[in-house]
Design an enzyme around this catalytic site. Structure first.
Site, PDB file in Angstrom:
ATOM      1  N   CYS A  13       0.870  -1.176   0.000  1.00  0.00           N
ATOM      2  CA  CYS A  13       0.000   0.000   0.000  1.00  0.00           C
ATOM      3  C   CYS A  13       0.909   1.229   0.000  1.00  0.00           C
ATOM      4  CB  CYS A  13      -0.997  -0.008   1.157  1.00  0.00           C
ATOM      5  SG  CYS A  13      -0.307   0.209   2.796  1.00  0.00           S
ATOM      6  N   CYS A  87      -4.818   1.278  -3.621  1.00  0.00           N
ATOM      7  CA  CYS A  87      -4.156   2.582  -3.690  1.00  0.00           C
ATOM      8  C   CYS A  87      -4.073   3.123  -5.104  1.00  0.00           C
ATOM      9  CB  CYS A  87      -2.790   2.517  -3.026  1.00  0.00           C
ATOM     10  SG  CYS A  87      -1.758   1.137  -3.537  1.00  0.00           S
ATOM     11  N   CYS A  91       0.147   2.461  -6.569  1.00  0.00           N
ATOM     12  CA  CYS A  91       0.751   1.133  -6.452  1.00  0.00           C
ATOM     13  C   CYS A  91       0.993   0.568  -7.845  1.00  0.00           C
ATOM     14  CB  CYS A  91      -0.161   0.200  -5.661  1.00  0.00           C
ATOM     15  SG  CYS A  91      -0.206   0.558  -3.912  1.00  0.00           S
TER      16      CYS A  91
END
Length: 142
Positions: A13, A87, A91
């Site tokens: 994350c 995210c 990400c």
């Protein structure tokens, strides 16, 4: 180089201070040494979210000693499964890896009351992940 006898999972994350820490802790707690577990963040925070630490303690898992870690290419290369934690574009997706994206609310800035349902959803997903890993056997066939 990953241990080919043990599947490995990397949870990612942004800050590695909430969702990925909870997921890694649950997988470690529930699977033990049957799965190698890593977590990291693309922009790690200085500390794990205190509400996350409290919520995990309520579940019987102590993560007070955990610290956010930076995402590295080595961690990705050593993992069979990479799970990003809702995210979005922050990400990255890594070619050649089994990639899952778990859309989950961000616990950042939330109190323990708001973190509990996120924690419970992560635990449920981790339990399903363990079942999936057990069903397919060898990590390279995940």
């Amino acid at each position: 180089m990953p241990d080919t006898a043990t599947p490995s999972v990397l949870f990612v994350c942004v800050h590695n201070a909430g969702r990925s820490q909870m997921a890694a802790a649950f997988l470690t707690h529930l699977a033990g040494d049957r799965v190698q577990v890593r977590s990291a963040g693309s922009a790690p925070a200085d500390t794990v979210n205190p509400a996350v630490v409290e919520a995990m303690a309520e579940a019987g898992i102590d993560i007070r000693a955990e610290v956010p870690k930076v995402l590295t290419a080595e961690a990705v290369q050593a993992s069979d499964v990479v799970i990003t934690m809702g995210c979005g574009d922050t990400c990255p997706v890594f070619p050649g890896k089994r990639h899952l994206d778990w859309q989950l609310p961000d616990p950042a800035g939330q109190g323990v009351e708001a973190v509990r349902p996120i924690r419970d959803e992560i635990e449920a997903r981790v339990r399903r992940l363990i079942d999936d890993i057990a069903a397919v056997g060898l990590p390279r066939t995940l």
